[in-house]
Design a protein around this motif. Structure first.
Motif, mmCIF file in Angstrom:
data_model
loop_
_atom_site.group_PDB
_atom_site.id
_atom_site.type_symbol
_atom_site.label_atom_id
_atom_site.label_comp_id
_atom_site.label_asym_id
_atom_site.label_seq_id
_atom_site.Cartn_x
_atom_site.Cartn_y
_atom_site.Cartn_z
ATOM 1 N N ARG A 99 0.923 -1.206 -0.045
ATOM 2 C CA ARG A 99 -0.026 -0.004 0.058
ATOM 3 C C ARG A 99 0.843 1.206 0.029
ATOM 4 O O ARG A 99 0.415 2.394 -0.123
ATOM 5 C CB ARG A 99 -0.822 0.205 1.139
ATOM 6 C CG ARG A 99 -1.978 -1.061 1.532
ATOM 7 C CD ARG A 99 -2.769 -1.227 0.240
ATOM 8 N NE ARG A 99 -2.188 -2.349 -0.752
ATOM 9 C CZ ARG A 99 -2.453 -2.611 -1.812
ATOM 10 N NH1 ARG A 99 -3.442 -1.896 -2.388
ATOM 11 N NH2 ARG A 99 -1.951 -3.401 -2.668
ATOM 12 N N ILE B 213 -4.424 -4.107 9.982
ATOM 13 C CA ILE B 213 -5.851 -4.165 9.096
ATOM 14 C C ILE B 213 -6.870 -3.692 9.900
ATOM 15 O O ILE B 213 -7.756 -2.855 9.149
ATOM 16 C CB ILE B 213 -6.117 -5.740 9.072
ATOM 17 C CG1 ILE B 213 -5.208 -6.514 8.486
ATOM 18 C CG2 ILE B 213 -7.465 -6.206 8.621
ATOM 19 C CD1 ILE B 213 -5.212 -8.214 8.523
ATOM 20 N N TYR C 75 -6.446 -0.167 8.732
ATOM 21 C CA TYR C 75 -6.915 0.138 7.204
ATOM 22 C C TYR C 75 -8.467 0.323 7.165
ATOM 23 O O TYR C 75 -9.061 0.884 6.626
ATOM 24 C CB TYR C 75 -6.279 -1.165 6.616
ATOM 25 C CG TYR C 75 -6.505 -0.889 5.208
ATOM 26 C CD1 TYR C 75 -6.022 -0.128 4.153
ATOM 27 C CD2 TYR C 75 -7.691 -1.705 4.589
ATOM 28 C CE1 TYR C 75 -6.388 -0.034 2.720
ATOM 29 C CE2 TYR C 75 -7.849 -1.849 3.002
ATOM 30 C CZ TYR C 75 -7.115 -0.842 2.318
ATOM 31 O OH TYR C 75 -7.622 -0.743 1.038
ATOM 32 N N VAL D 251 -13.775 -8.596 7.177
ATOM 33 C CA VAL D 251 -12.395 -8.339 6.503
ATOM 34 C C VAL D 251 -11.612 -9.770 6.594
ATOM 35 O O VAL D 251 -10.911 -10.321 5.706
ATOM 36 C CB VAL D 251 -11.697 -7.194 6.382
ATOM 37 C CG1 VAL D 251 -10.222 -7.139 5.822
ATOM 38 C CG2 VAL D 251 -12.692 -5.912 5.999
ATOM 39 N N CYS E 285 -10.402 -6.933 -0.518
ATOM 40 C CA CYS E 285 -9.518 -7.262 0.561
ATOM 41 C C CYS E 285 -9.074 -8.779 0.938
ATOM 42 O O CYS E 285 -8.899 -9.238 1.969
ATOM 43 C CB CYS E 285 -10.290 -6.556 1.954
ATOM 44 S SG CYS E 285 -10.590 -4.999 1.902
ATOM 45 N N LEU F 291 -6.160 -10.035 2.828
ATOM 46 C CA LEU F 291 -6.385 -9.742 4.470
ATOM 47 C C LEU F 291 -7.040 -10.797 4.911
ATOM 48 O O LEU F 291 -7.231 -10.695 6.405
ATOM 49 C CB LEU F 291 -6.935 -8.150 4.518
ATOM 50 C CG LEU F 291 -6.153 -7.305 4.072
ATOM 51 C CD1 LEU F 291 -6.740 -5.712 4.197
ATOM 52 C CD2 LEU F 291 -4.653 -7.151 4.153
#
Length: 380
Positions: free
Chosen positions: A224, A242, A245, A260, A285, A288
């Motif tokens: 990212r 996470i 995020y 997620v 996602c 993740l």
């Protein structure tokens, strides 16, 4: 396995009481590390303004402390309070600890015209600069956090011993939240940055378990190009990133975090009222998604607390308490030690679909299921 304990209360309490609760679960850690995070701070000898950032860390040498002073001065920070821990050095296993840092600063005057998001970004960059400086000089400077109303302490040793060694039984520091993790070193060498809780821009998590999906998650996060997504001395640090995020970058509600890291199956999404949104979130996602077993406890800047489990549910956690006072622990005996006068019949152990949320008012638990509709207009 490790052992986790967290208490959140409307009235500040001593972190030492949580370390005493850790003693009830001492078979679950091996003395290779203790991590503490405190929020909602009150100092006995200083009237703290909760808007002022606090630097937590360790200067391992006098030279490292001098460099820290130079970096903070050059950045425009003004020192307002320098807390001196009541250190009993004979009880500390590591002997290269020149100063445990807990310093309150006034933000640089040049930041007065910055937005809240910009100030938060600059605080993160300053902490990262301190960390990088320490790493460039043989790891002689450790910076755990630089954030308003947050104190972190990490050290090698047994939780109660470290609490006594730092004088946390004196009552000079109290807080409305205390997160504590006793580490069992299963995967990596002993490194203070590897000790939970993990922290980024006000978001903190600690985990009991292991994450075999660590490498793909780490690679996706570092891809990212976000400056705070670094480190990863522990496979559990990705849980904090996470959560950051999801809540800070995607700006989604906390209950979305579970969707997620452990998304529903296709057949479950077909029946969900927001299935199309959640399917798109899962696909975006996908990297993740975690592979447990894990129990994750987290806290946010507004003092919200949460607990989630993965589908395997092989790392237990229990939440219990009463209005104004709640505790989460890896074992029920840990909750007993923190809040002995609660109604135990109301204790809750989340299943694979649950997110347990303790709001800042601490009046009652909120239990979200992944099968419930999310409080989000984008998902309608």
């Amino acid at each position: 396995m490790c052992r986790l304990a967290m208490k959140t209360a409307s009235e500040p309490f001593s972190p030492f009481s949580v370390l005493q609760a850790m003693e009830a679960m001492q078979e679950g850690y091996d003395g290779s590390g203790l991590g503490l995070l405190l929020r909602g701070l009150k100092f006995a000898d200083y009237k703290y303004n909760a808007q002022d950032p606090i630097l937590s860390g360790i200067a391992h040498t006098e030279e490292a402390l001098a460099r820290l002073d130079h970096i903070m001065d050059k950045a425009g920070f003004t020192l307002k309070y320098d807390h001196e821990y009541d250190v009993k050095k004979a009880m500390i296993e590591a002997q290269d600890r020149h100063k445990y840092i807990l310093r309150v600063y006034k933000k640089p005057a040049a930041w007065s015209k910055l937005s809240t998001d910009q100030v938060e970004h600059e605080l993160m960059l300053t902490r990262l600069a301190l960390r990088a400086d320490g790493e460039a000089h043989g790891n002689d400077l450790t910076a755990f956090s630089l954030w308003p109303d947050v104190v972190m302490a990490k050290e090698v040793g047994w939780p109660l011993d470290i609490g006594l060694a730092l004088g946390l039984d004196s009552g000079r520091i109290t807080s409305r939240i205390c997160m504590a993790q006793g580490r069992q070193n299963t995967n990596y060498g002993i490194n203070l940055y590897a000790c939970h809780p993990f922290f980024i821009q006000g978001v903190a998590t600690m985990t009991n378990g292991e994450n075999t999906a660590f490498i793909p998650i780490k690679d996706w996060l570092t891809g990212r190009a976000y400056p705070g997504y670094i480190g990863y001395q522990s496979d559990s640090e990705v849980f904090a990133h996470i959560l950051h995020y999801v809540t800070k970058q995607l700006k989604l509600p906390l209950a979305t975090y579970k969707h997620v890291i452990t998304p529903l199956k296709n057949e479950e999404l077909t029946k969900h009222p927001q299935g199309d949104f959640l399917r798109g979130l899962r696909d975006a996602c996908r990297r993740l998604i975690i592979d447990g077993p894990n129990a994750v406890i987290g806290t946010l800047p507004d003092e919200t607390s949460m607990l989630v489990m993965d589908a395997k549910k092989m790392r237990p956690a229990t939440v219990g308490g009463k209005p104004g006072e709640w505790a989460i622990a890896s074992e029920m005996c840990g909750v007993d030690a923190m809040i002995p006068d609660r109604d135990r019949s109301k204790d809750f152990q989340p299943m694979r679909e649950h997110t347990v949320i303790i709001p800042p008012d601490r009046q009652e638990l909120q239990i979200w299921s992944q099968f419930d509709q999310l409080p989000i207009h984008q998902a309608a």
